[in-house]
Design a protein around this motif. Structure first.
Motif, PDB file in Angstrom:
ATOM      1  N   VAL A 303     -38.438  17.166  33.837  1.00 31.21           N
ATOM      2  CA  VAL A 303     -39.179  16.302  32.917  1.00 31.21           C
ATOM      3  C   VAL A 303     -38.632  16.442  31.494  1.00 31.21           C
ATOM      4  O   VAL A 303     -38.505  15.443  30.758  1.00 31.21           O
ATOM      5  N   CYS A 304     -38.296  17.664  31.086  1.00 33.31           N
ATOM      6  CA  CYS A 304     -37.713  17.862  29.743  1.00 33.31           C
ATOM      7  C   CYS A 304     -36.418  17.069  29.600  1.00 33.31           C
ATOM      8  O   CYS A 304     -36.147  16.487  28.541  1.00 33.31           O
ATOM      9  N   PHE A 305     -35.626  17.021  30.649  1.00 29.76           N
ATOM     10  CA  PHE A 305     -34.380  16.249  30.592  1.00 29.76           C
ATOM     11  C   PHE A 305     -34.674  14.756  30.507  1.00 29.76           C
ATOM     12  O   PHE A 305     -34.007  14.004  29.760  1.00 29.76           O
ATOM     13  N   LEU A 306     -35.660  14.280  31.259  1.00 29.54           N
ATOM     14  CA  LEU A 306     -35.983  12.849  31.249  1.00 29.54           C
ATOM     15  C   LEU A 306     -36.628  12.410  29.937  1.00 29.54           C
ATOM     16  O   LEU A 306     -36.592  11.218  29.599  1.00 29.54           O
ATOM     17  N   LEU A 307     -37.223  13.337  29.177  1.00 26.93           N
ATOM     18  CA  LEU A 307     -37.856  12.983  27.900  1.00 26.93           C
ATOM     19  C   LEU A 307     -36.849  12.848  26.765  1.00 26.93           C
ATOM     20  O   LEU A 307     -37.254  12.575  25.625  1.00 26.93           O
ATOM     21  N   LEU A 308     -35.573  13.015  27.022  1.00 24.79           N
ATOM     22  CA  LEU A 308     -34.582  12.846  25.962  1.00 24.79           C
ATOM     23  C   LEU A 308     -34.598  11.413  25.403  1.00 24.79           C
ATOM     24  O   LEU A 308     -34.440  11.205  24.195  1.00 24.79           O
ATOM     25  N   GLY A 309     -34.799  10.445  26.242  1.00 20.85           N
ATOM     26  CA  GLY A 309     -34.813   9.060  25.789  1.00 20.85           C
ATOM     27  C   GLY A 309     -36.196   8.485  25.625  1.00 20.85           C
ATOM     28  O   GLY A 309     -36.339   7.242  25.542  1.00 20.85           O
ATOM     29  N   SER A 310     -37.210   9.336  25.572  1.00 22.23           N
ATOM     30  CA  SER A 310     -38.585   8.837  25.433  1.00 22.23           C
ATOM     31  C   SER A 310     -38.835   8.311  24.028  1.00 22.23           C
ATOM     32  O   SER A 310     -38.418   8.915  23.035  1.00 22.23           O
ATOM     33  N   GLU A 311     -39.565   7.203  23.961  1.00 26.73           N
ATOM     34  CA  GLU A 311     -39.915   6.619  22.669  1.00 26.73           C
ATOM     35  C   GLU A 311     -41.377   6.858  22.312  1.00 26.73           C
ATOM     36  O   GLU A 311     -41.860   6.333  21.306  1.00 26.73           O
ATOM     37  N   ALA A 312     -42.062   7.657  23.097  1.00 28.07           N
ATOM     38  CA  ALA A 312     -43.459   7.955  22.789  1.00 28.07           C
ATOM     39  C   ALA A 312     -43.535   8.826  21.543  1.00 28.07           C
ATOM     40  O   ALA A 312     -42.758   9.783  21.389  1.00 28.07           O
ATOM     41  N   PRO A 313     -44.461   8.525  20.595  1.00 27.95           N
ATOM     42  CA  PRO A 313     -44.502   9.282  19.338  1.00 27.95           C
ATOM     43  C   PRO A 313     -44.901  10.744  19.509  1.00 27.95           C
ATOM     44  O   PRO A 313     -44.565  11.583  18.667  1.00 27.95           O
TER      45      PRO A 313
END
Length: 364
Positions: A303-313
């Motif tokens: 999940v930490c790897f997938l959150l690299l491109g997250s746009e959630a504030p």
């Protein structure tokens, strides 16, 4: 004329025969036998003929007889000498063996008495060994009890030194009431040997925390090391705690634990939502998985790897929260890596004060 020639030839032959040596000169011959009577002439003809056969001389027969006698004597002498040498060698060997083993050769008459004496000696030795074994068992039991009591007392002293609140409160004397006079309880005096033993035990405890953190990758033993680093009551152990902390941090930082080919089992995590690929998972669901400590640590690392491109504030705040509070050090490491890649800034591994300072500087 013929008669004259024949007589001449016979005289010449007689001269030739006289030139040859006579057999009587080369071979000894027995004297001729006495003339036998006419009655026995026919019966003893063969013996008279044998008497003229050649026989060995008397000197040769004596030589042969002496040679045989000397041969028999030499054989008998050799046997006697050999037996004597064997007898002496056997007695010498037996004497040497008795001298080395410390036991003399027993006579057949004393064999029964010696065996009985040996049996009694063995029985006495067995009884003495059994008595000594019982004494050793008693000594070992007392030694174990003493060691256990010493260990318990040292553990109590160590607990009191580490936590002064466990020390018994001093008894305040009550004024004006009758009673018996007593001496105040004094604190136990600690010898240098006991102090060194306590320090060694505490040092082993810190090493055990570090080993547990490296082996399991959990945060709890690392937090115990951090508490020992800042504990003012154990200054003699602060450097040891810091050394163990650095060992754990370097191990977590440079030793990979996650599988590079691992992917989220989306069909199990999102059964009712019909998600087929982890790329279809939204940021809110990923943040929920990151905050769920019941999930396997491999899921939270992915999940930490997938959150690299997250746009959630709230992504950075959730990553910082994972760095501070996630029970797995591996998840905390990957959360810090994701945060650094998102904000384009590097921090020392698990440097939470520096991360908090940066976060406060961002007005958060």
């Amino acid at each position: 004329m013929a008669d004259n020639q024949h007589s001449k030839r016979s005289r010449l032959l007689d001269n030739v025969q006289d030139l040859e040596p006579s057999e009587a000169k080369a071979v000894w011959m027995d004297p001729p036998a006495e003339p036998a009577s006419e009655e026995g002439a026919s019966g003893e003809g063969s013996s008279a003929a044998d008497s003229w056969l050649p026989r060995p001389p008397l000197a040769n027969r004596r030589y042969i007889h002496l040679t045989v006698r000397h041969l028999v004597l030499s054989i008998l002498t050799s046997l006697i000498i050999g037996c004597a040498v064997f007898y002496l060698a056997w007695h010498f060997m037996v004497r040497e063996m008795d001298a080395r083993t410390g036991t003399a050769t027993a006579r057949p008459a004393l064999a029964l008495s010696s065996s009985t004496g040996d049996a009694e000696a063995l029985a006495q030795a067995a009884g003495q060994i059994a008595a000594l074994q019982k004494q050793l068992d008693v000594l070992r039991r007392e030694q174990l009890i003493t060691q256990q009591n010493t260990r318990e007392s040292l553990e109590r002293i160590s607990d009191v030194l580490n936590n002064p609140k466990l020390a018994p409160a001093p008894v305040t004397p009550v004024a004006g009431l009758p009673g018996e006079s007593r001496i105040a309880d004094a604190a136990p005096a600690i010898t240098p040997t006991q102090a060194e033993f306590i320090q060694l035990k505490e040092r082993n405890r810190l090493t055990q925390y570090a080993d547990e953190a490296i082996a399991t990758g959990m945060r709890e033993p690392l937090e115990a090391l951090v508490e020992a680093m800042v504990d003012p009551d154990s200054k003699q152990l602060q450097e040891a705690a810091k050394a163990e902390y650095l060992r754990v941090v370097r191990s977590i930082e440079f030793i990979p634990r996650d599988d590079p080919g691992y992917r989220l089992p989306v069909t199990e995590l999102f059964k009712d939502k019909g998600i087929r690929d982890e790329a279809d998972v939204k940021a809110e669901a990923l943040l929920a998985l990151l905050a769920d400590h019941k999930q396997p640590w491999q899921v939270r690392v992915r999940v930490c790897f997938l959150l690299l491109g997250s746009e959630a504030p709230e992504t950075n705040a959730r990553l910082i929260q994972a760095i501070k509070a996630d029970p797995s050090l591996e998840v905390a490491k990957h959360a810090q890596i994701a945060l650094e890649q998102r904000i384009k800034r590097r921090f020392r591994i698990f440097d939470i004060p520096a991360i908090d300072a940066w976060w406060q500087s961002q007005g958060r």
